[in-house]
Design a protein around this motif. Structure first.
Motif, PDB file in Angstrom:
ATOM      1  N   ARG A 128       0.991  -1.354   0.024  1.00 29.86           N
ATOM      2  CA  ARG A 128      -0.126  -0.042   0.114  1.00 29.86           C
ATOM      3  C   ARG A 128       0.935   1.376  -0.068  1.00 29.86           C
ATOM      4  NH1 ARG A 128      -5.107   0.501   3.546  1.00 29.86           N
ATOM      5  NH2 ARG A 128      -5.927  -0.249   1.583  1.00 29.86           N
ATOM      6  N   GLN A 129       1.774   1.248   0.656  1.00 23.20           N
ATOM      7  CA  GLN A 129       2.704   2.393   0.872  1.00 23.20           C
ATOM      8  C   GLN A 129       4.319   1.855   0.885  1.00 23.20           C
ATOM      9  OE1 GLN A 129       2.200   4.983   4.206  1.00 23.20           O
ATOM     10  NE2 GLN A 129       3.275   6.684   3.151  1.00 23.20           N
ATOM     11  N   VAL A 130       4.659   1.747  -0.178  1.00 28.39           N
ATOM     12  CA  VAL A 130       6.092   1.124  -0.205  1.00 28.39           C
ATOM     13  C   VAL A 130       7.264   1.887   0.561  1.00 28.39           C
ATOM     14  CG1 VAL A 130       7.982   0.105  -1.629  1.00 28.39           C
ATOM     15  CG2 VAL A 130       5.705   0.008  -2.192  1.00 28.39           C
ATOM     16  N   LYS A 131       7.884   1.389   1.304  1.00 30.97           N
ATOM     17  CA  LYS A 131       8.801   2.120   2.145  1.00 30.97           C
ATOM     18  C   LYS A 131      10.380   2.135   1.463  1.00 30.97           C
ATOM     19  CE  LYS A 131       6.288   2.266   6.346  1.00 30.97           C
ATOM     20  NZ  LYS A 131       4.988   1.723   6.021  1.00 30.97           N
ATOM     21  N   LEU A 132      10.656   1.491   0.487  1.00 29.19           N
ATOM     22  CA  LEU A 132      11.743   1.166  -0.311  1.00 29.19           C
ATOM     23  C   LEU A 132      12.075   2.063  -1.306  1.00 29.19           C
ATOM     24  CD1 LEU A 132      11.788  -2.837  -0.242  1.00 29.19           C
ATOM     25  CD2 LEU A 132      12.832  -1.102   1.315  1.00 29.19           C
ATOM     26  N   ARG A 133      13.280   2.331  -1.496  1.00 28.71           N
ATOM     27  CA  ARG A 133      13.584   3.347  -2.872  1.00 28.71           C
ATOM     28  C   ARG A 133      14.195   2.540  -3.892  1.00 28.71           C
ATOM     29  NH1 ARG A 133      13.645   9.383  -2.084  1.00 28.71           N
ATOM     30  NH2 ARG A 133      12.508   9.562  -0.096  1.00 28.71           N
ATOM     31  N   GLY A 134      14.203   2.716  -5.074  1.00 38.08           N
ATOM     32  CA  GLY A 134      14.597   1.950  -6.285  1.00 38.08           C
ATOM     33  C   GLY A 134      14.003   0.996  -6.501  1.00 38.08           C
ATOM     34  N   LEU A 135      14.082   0.780  -8.116  1.00 37.39           N
ATOM     35  CA  LEU A 135      13.033  -0.153  -8.786  1.00 37.39           C
ATOM     36  C   LEU A 135      13.679  -1.526  -8.511  1.00 37.39           C
ATOM     37  CD1 LEU A 135      10.791  -0.308 -10.772  1.00 37.39           C
ATOM     38  CD2 LEU A 135      12.518  -0.325 -12.589  1.00 37.39           C
ATOM     39  N   GLU A 136      14.758  -1.870  -8.352  1.00 37.71           N
ATOM     40  CA  GLU A 136      15.201  -3.332  -7.792  1.00 37.71           C
ATOM     41  C   GLU A 136      14.755  -3.716  -6.618  1.00 37.71           C
ATOM     42  OE1 GLU A 136      19.544  -3.459  -8.330  1.00 37.71           O
ATOM     43  OE2 GLU A 136      19.364  -3.223 -10.442  1.00 37.71           O
ATOM     44  N   LYS A 137      14.569  -2.897  -5.469  1.00 31.78           N
ATOM     45  CA  LYS A 137      14.199  -3.160  -4.102  1.00 31.78           C
ATOM     46  C   LYS A 137      12.642  -3.257  -4.171  1.00 31.78           C
ATOM     47  CE  LYS A 137      17.858  -0.792  -1.844  1.00 31.78           C
ATOM     48  NZ  LYS A 137      18.426   0.011  -0.841  1.00 31.78           N
ATOM     49  N   VAL A 138      12.137  -2.512  -4.896  1.00 35.48           N
ATOM     50  CA  VAL A 138      10.457  -2.482  -5.063  1.00 35.48           C
ATOM     51  C   VAL A 138      10.174  -3.841  -5.821  1.00 35.48           C
ATOM     52  CG1 VAL A 138       8.308  -1.400  -5.963  1.00 35.48           C
ATOM     53  CG2 VAL A 138      10.152  -0.069  -4.937  1.00 35.48           C
ATOM     54  N   ASP A 139      10.920  -4.276  -6.703  1.00 37.33           N
ATOM     55  CA  ASP A 139      10.528  -5.392  -7.585  1.00 37.33           C
ATOM     56  C   ASP A 139      10.780  -6.736  -6.571  1.00 37.33           C
ATOM     57  OD1 ASP A 139      10.102  -7.210  -9.762  1.00 37.33           O
ATOM     58  OD2 ASP A 139      12.215  -7.306 -10.098  1.00 37.33           O
ATOM     59  N   TRP A 140      11.863  -6.715  -5.607  1.00 35.56           N
ATOM     60  CA  TRP A 140      12.121  -7.728  -4.791  1.00 35.56           C
ATOM     61  C   TRP A 140      10.982  -7.795  -3.892  1.00 35.56           C
ATOM     62  CZ3 TRP A 140      12.707  -7.465   0.416  1.00 35.56           C
ATOM     63  CH2 TRP A 140      12.958  -8.435   0.958  1.00 35.56           C
ATOM     64  N   LEU A 141      10.545  -6.623  -3.375  1.00 36.36           N
ATOM     65  CA  LEU A 141       9.682  -6.520  -2.441  1.00 36.36           C
ATOM     66  C   LEU A 141       8.074  -7.261  -2.968  1.00 36.36           C
ATOM     67  CD1 LEU A 141       8.398  -5.685   0.322  1.00 36.36           C
ATOM     68  CD2 LEU A 141       7.800  -3.607  -0.641  1.00 36.36           C
TER      69      LEU A 141
END
Length: 144
Positions: free
Chosen positions: A84-97
């Motif tokens: 809902r509210q992603v607390k990570l930065r960067g496309l690779e980290k969000v993809d991993w999440l």
């Protein structure tokens, strides 16, 4: 994207979308690409752009009735999972999440899916002779 998926096929493919895509431009463009638009009809205060060419087929009704299966996973990822509210930065980290959250969702679904499948196994459709032969091949011998 639809053009790339359709180019090597002789039959029409379908694309599912919500009622926001029930526009004249989207429906006509999809039909020009030899793609059947399975769009939810938007009859709220206006006329839908889908006609009976699409809505008369059983596949359209199945597509609409099964759409919630896809939306259910995304709803879980937003409500229970951390998307809902992603607390990570960067496309690779969000993809991993996203991948990790989907795996967690599938692990939660697994016991229910296994429980649904077990009653089917009791009435096996494979004849006993084939099962014995297959098991014998696995063990390295076949009974005569």
């Amino acid at each position: 994207m639809l053009h790339e998926r359709q180019k090597d096929r002789s039959r029409r493919i379908t694309v599912g979308a919500d009622k926001a895509y029930d526009t004249k431009d989207f429906v006509t463009t999809a039909r020009e690409l030899n793609v059947t638009p399975h769009v939810t009809k938007n009859d709220k205060g206006r006329c839908s752009n889908l006609d009976r060419r699409t809505t008369r087929h059983a596949g359209y009704a199945i597509s609409l009735s099964r759409r919630w299966l896809v939306e259910k996973g995304f709803g879980w990822l937003k409500q229970t999972g951390p998307l809902r509210q992603v607390k990570l930065r960067g496309l690779e980290k969000v993809d991993w999440l996203f991948v990790f959250s989907c795996a967690a969702h599938n692990l939660l679904r697994l016991p229910r899916l296994i429980a649904q499948r077990q009653p089917q196994r009791s009435g096996s459709s494979v004849p006993e002779e084939r099962l014995k032969a297959r098991n014998g091949l696995r063990q390295g011998y076949i009974e005569a």
